[in-house]
Design an enzyme around this catalytic site. Sequence first.
Site, PDB file in Angstrom:
ATOM      1  N   HIS A 119      55.952 -99.933 -21.135  1.00 15.52           N
ATOM      2  CA  HIS A 119      57.059-100.315 -20.251  1.00 15.52           C
ATOM      3  C   HIS A 119      57.863 -99.069 -19.893  1.00 15.52           C
ATOM      4  O   HIS A 119      58.120 -98.250 -20.777  1.00 15.52           O
ATOM      5  CB  HIS A 119      57.964-101.311 -20.967  1.00 15.52           C
ATOM      6  CG  HIS A 119      59.184-101.660 -20.170  1.00 15.52           C
ATOM      7  ND1 HIS A 119      59.136-102.529 -19.085  1.00 15.52           N
ATOM      8  CD2 HIS A 119      60.467-101.236 -20.273  1.00 15.52           C
ATOM      9  CE1 HIS A 119      60.350-102.632 -18.569  1.00 15.52           C
ATOM     10  NE2 HIS A 119      61.181-101.856 -19.262  1.00 15.52           N
TER      11      HIS A 119
ATOM     12  N   ALA B 207      36.380 -99.358  15.096  1.00 15.84           N
ATOM     13  CA  ALA B 207      36.172 -99.428  13.634  1.00 15.84           C
ATOM     14  C   ALA B 207      35.504-100.761  13.322  1.00 15.84           C
ATOM     15  O   ALA B 207      36.049-101.605  12.612  1.00 15.84           O
ATOM     16  CB  ALA B 207      37.510 -99.286  12.922  1.00 15.84           C
TER      17      ALA B 207
END
Length: 462
Positions: free
Chosen positions: A441, A266
């Site tokens: 929230h 990779a």
Amino acid sequence: MASYDVIIIGSGPGGYVCAIRCAQLGLKTAVVEGRETLGGTCLNVGCIPSKALLHASHMLHEAEHNFAKMGLKGKSPSVDWKQMLAYKDDVIGQNTKGIEFLFKKNKIDWLKGWGSIPEVGKVKVGDETHEAKNIIIASGSESSSLPGVEIDEKVVVTSTGALELPKVPKTMVVIGAGVIGLEMGSVYARLGSEVTVVEYLDAITPGMDGEVQKSFQRTLKKQGIKFVMGAAVQSVEALKTKAKVNYKLRKDDSEHQLDADVVLVATGRKPYVDGLGLDSLGVEMTERGQIKTDDHWQTNIKGVYAIGDAIEGPMLAHKAEDEGMAVACVLAGQHGHVNYNVIPGVIYTHPEVANVGQTEENLKDQGRAYKVGKFSFMGNGRAKANFAGDGFVKILADKETDRILGAHIIGPMAGDLIHEICVAMEFGASAEDLALTCHAHPTYSEAVREAALACGDGPIHS
Ligand SMILES: Cc1cc2nc3c(=O)[nH]c(=O)nc-3n(C[C@H](O)[C@H](O)[C@H](O)COP(=O)(O)OP(=O)(O)OC[C@H]3O[C@@H](n4cnc5c(N)ncnc54)[C@H](O)[C@@H]3O)c2cc1C
């Protein structure tokens, strides 16, 4: 012979997005694709299949590590690798067929086969030659290798081979600690492979914010991935069912060897322009083999454009898509817009890692005065509830004007959270603008707001 306003060579995210936008803007459009299915590297052997395996292996990790803590008891799932690959292939199929549907819907012709450009205004596919007022090259990229390393896609594989191994290997060596190596390494580590990453440099994910690099490597180590840093791979010997990786440590030139069932190479990707006939057409290339383009994605040959991995810039699907849309606008007489300063990068490991804009290292190099607002996910209620407190949000803002210059996130849903900062940067927002925006929230995005608050009078929850 058919005649088109635009012929695009390649149906990856650059090519197919460009085609859809061209058609929407009233241009008669065709796409040449040599693969059996549309969607390019991204949909067939890149972004989409890798994310499917990351998702499945993450679910396993959650079941093994966090379910019991939440009172979810029972036998942990075991891995049916064949079924996991079938799931991945099904995801690919749904996505590639989706592009075929969109082509039909937008009346885009798919010219099946490998295309070349014999002369300006002509595209040859098999025995047929088609006419096009404009040609766009979106031929993408291919994996690159190292001298002394021969890929057989069985024992020594690229990411393509790693997406369809016949079984989960006991041991895997990943050469290269970039995005693709770490994502695929994470998949196999979670599935039980012993994964060792061998990297030439001293830090993982080159170009990323230094603080994030360190934190990310620590987290991956905790997940069981081993690292050999500063190691130059000399060769890989492929045996029938195993391979030996020979490397030298750069600090003292000492020689070492690692055995593995599978070696994943990779080490990056390079533009794929084989067979297009660019040489005889006289298309100018960069030293790195990329097609050179101007501000309007036109090559030095009038009427021949190029986008995506085949040209300069980050090799990312969304960068290719944006260029595809922009060049379609240019061809339709509109303005094409790509802001190369605001292209996010994401690593889909767990936790995710995301970044946009400048790093602290870049800003120091530029001698620019900046401030840092940082907030740990440990102070975020939602993250705590979900065992996702590892990581932080870091916002960099101009010291004088407070304008956001960059952001770096390691933590839950980082790849989604980064976009609120991208939008803010696109609008030239200050850290205070973000801090003054009400955030629901309990959400992970509150951590972004807290980091923005940390650029001013300070965060609340730390
Ligand atoms: C394992 C892996 C994971 C990745 N994950 C991500 C990710 O999560 N996010 C992200 O942003 N990017 C990711 N990428 C990178 C992303 O896939 C590429 O940046 C993107 O696909 C580039 O798009 P493109 O349109 O330029 O080219 P490509 O997607 O490469 O498509 C080019 C197409 O052109 C065709 N073609 C080439 N030459 C010819 C010809 N002469 N005639 C006909 N057809 C031709 C090819 O067959 C191919 O289908 C990943 C890549 C890999 C390998």
